[in-house]
Design a protein around this motif. Structure first.
Motif, short mmCIF file in Angstrom:
data_model
loop_
_atom_site.label_atom_id
_atom_site.label_comp_id
_atom_site.label_asym_id
_atom_site.label_seq_id
_atom_site.Cartn_x
_atom_site.Cartn_y
_atom_site.Cartn_z
N ILE A 281 1.03 -1.14 -0.10
CA ILE A 281 0.14 0.08 0.05
C ILE A 281 0.89 1.24 -0.13
CG2 ILE A 281 -1.63 1.18 1.32
CD1 ILE A 281 -2.57 -1.30 2.55
N PRO A 282 0.70 2.21 -0.87
CA PRO A 282 1.53 3.41 -1.02
C PRO A 282 1.23 4.24 0.28
CG PRO A 282 0.27 3.03 -3.10
CD PRO A 282 0.03 1.98 -2.16
N ALA A 283 2.22 5.09 0.66
CA ALA A 283 2.22 5.89 1.99
C ALA A 283 0.93 6.98 1.72
CB ALA A 283 3.47 6.72 2.09
N GLN A 284 0.01 7.11 2.82
CA GLN A 284 -0.85 8.09 2.81
C GLN A 284 -1.90 7.78 1.44
OE1 GLN A 284 0.87 11.91 2.82
NE2 GLN A 284 1.10 11.79 5.14
N SER A 285 -2.41 6.62 1.47
CA SER A 285 -3.63 6.13 0.71
C SER A 285 -4.63 6.38 1.06
CB SER A 285 -2.98 4.47 0.13
OG SER A 285 -1.81 4.82 -0.66
N TYR A 286 -5.38 6.91 0.17
CA TYR A 286 -7.01 7.13 0.60
C TYR A 286 -7.79 6.45 -0.30
CZ TYR A 286 -5.16 10.86 3.50
OH TYR A 286 -4.68 11.60 4.43
#
Length: 448
Positions: free
Chosen positions: A335-340
């Motif tokens: 999961i990429p960082a700070q994914s929404y």
């Protein structure tokens, strides 16, 4: 199709400006041409006046001085073309500049007095002609046509330069006009950009409604949107209150029934009936929970939610690790960082809770969660290394009440809840074979 309002207005304004200038350009050229011809006529009239003032009649014959008042008439290359004809059309005098010109012009002494004309020679050369009929010279009776000429090529050269200057000037004016239009429309559409920003804040949940600081033309729209937002917010509150009341009202009867079933189960002869009763009570509880979740986890019509994924996953996995601590499940994330994720937090919690609980329960030792962007949107995937789902059974288990796992308790509504939540957000759920060997649940959110 052009979807930008500013670009549409710019193109419309540019088209109108170009059409206006294309219509104005010939009119200006015509006006300049007429003004230039009038100037040429006045100049030729002045030349003719010079010749008339210098002419004398002596012994019935025309006499012209050797040196005329206008020096240009006295120079071979002066460019002043002057002729004098008698009433029969015979040439009686010509200026020095006409020595190299072979002009075929025949005046008409018909009593018209003055004539300004345009003639063409056999070789294609064109001239402006100013012809004056004179009956008195120096107070004596006379009959002459005094003519002054100017080549049209000089006029055409001036017109050509003027046309070029007009095109350049109109081009520069059009560019300046388009620039001013762009600035004016940018300023004029500022209210729409402000409205768009406020709508983004409403969708993100940072404000409850639109402000009243908008132009009069937009107030009806903003008031309607505010009424819609208030109605939706009140409706959702009523739904929540109704669901809370329903859950509270059903909790006590179900608890009483559960207590009765436990009492019945103490009697050996009624164990089977107690088991059936407990099964039905459990089924009722799950069905009520399912219907409550379906009603409460619907996407808002106007508000667009975004939830950071990683913290929520950490919380869920921490809880499931405790529940399934005997299995020692290894959970990994891509999961990429700070994914929404574009979904309400409660809905995302319910959806991932069901998927991860299934993965923990059915896996051998591994669960993997990934999030990736594509051209079509966002894809969230939950995988495990369990037995997987046969291809011919994948569509069936997404239906309410369908289960493949009969060894563990449940009514098979978890995946149905997940599917309802996903469909309410216009997303898509697919069940595939995982690279780990088990099942892979893929959720695709479209770009908005």
């Amino acid at each position: 199709m052009i979807r930008s309002l500013r670009l549409r207005l710019m193109l419309a304004g540019a088209l109108l400006a170009v059409l206006f200038m294309l219509g104005l350009l010939p009119a200006l050229q015509k006006a300049f041409s007429l003004a230039l011809q009038e100037s040429i006529e006045q100049r030729l009239a002045s030349d003719v006046t010079t010749l008339i003032s210098a002419a004398r009649i002596e012994n019935g014959r025309l006499q012209m001085p050797s040196v005329l008042p206008d020096e240009q008439f006295n120079l071979p290359d002066g460019g002043l073309l002057g002729y004098i004809y008698d009433r029969n059309g015979a040439l009686v005098w010509r200026s020095r500049a006409t020595a190299e010109e072979n002009i075929n012009y025949q005046p008409r002494y018909d009593g018209r007095g003055t004539e300004f004309a345009h003639i063409r020679q056999a070789d294609g050369e064109e001239f402006f002609v100013y012809d004056v009929e004179v009956k008195l010279l120096g107070g004596r009776s006379a009959a002459y046509s005094i003519v002054a000429l100017q080549p049209v090529r000089e006029y055409q050269k001036i017109i050509s330069v003027l046309r070029k200057d007009l095109f350049l000037g109109f081009g520069a004016a059009l560019i300046a006009l388009l620039f001013l239009l762009w600035i004016g429309m940018t300023w004029g559409l500022r209210a729409l950009r402000q409205l768009s920003r406020e709508l983004d804040e409403v969708e993100a949940g940072n404000r409850d409604g639109l402000s009243e600081e908008h132009p009069r033309e937009l107030l009806r729209l903003t008031n309607s949107l505010n009424r819609l937002l208030r109605h939706e917010r009140h409706q959702r509150e009523r739904y929540r209150h109704s669901l809370d009341d329903l859950a509270h009202s059903l909790k006590t009867p179900l608890a009483v029934l559960q207590s009765v079933s436990e009492t019945i189960a103490l009697r050996p002869q009624d164990i089977e009936q107690a088991r059936i009763l407990q099964t039905q009570i459990e089924r009722m509880s799950q069905q009520i929970g399912y219907q409550l979740q379906r009603a409460s986890l619907r996407k808002s019509g106007l508000v667009r939610h975004r939830v950071e994924l990683q913290p929520l996953l950490d919380s869920l996995c921490s809880t499931l690790d405790k529940v399934y601590r005997d299995k020692q499940v290894a959970v990994s994330f891509t999961i990429p960082a700070q994914s929404y994720v574009p979904i309400e937090q409660g809905a995302l919690l319910e959806m991932l809770g069901n998927l991860l609980e299934n993965a923990y329960r059915l896996c051998l030792s591994q669960v993997h969660v990934s999030l990736a962007w594509s051209e079509d949107g966002l894809e969230l995937c939950v995988e495990d290394d369990g037995p997987g789902v046969p291809a011919d059974q994948r569509a069936r288990i997404l239906q309410r009440g369908e289960r493949l796992d009969r060894q563990n308790p449940g009514q098979g509504i978890g995946l149905a809840v997940v599917k309802d939540i996903i469909e309410s957000y216009d997303a898509q759920l697919t069940l595939e074979q995982s690279s780990l060997g088990g099942a892979a649940f893929r959720i695709r959110f479209k770009n908005t």
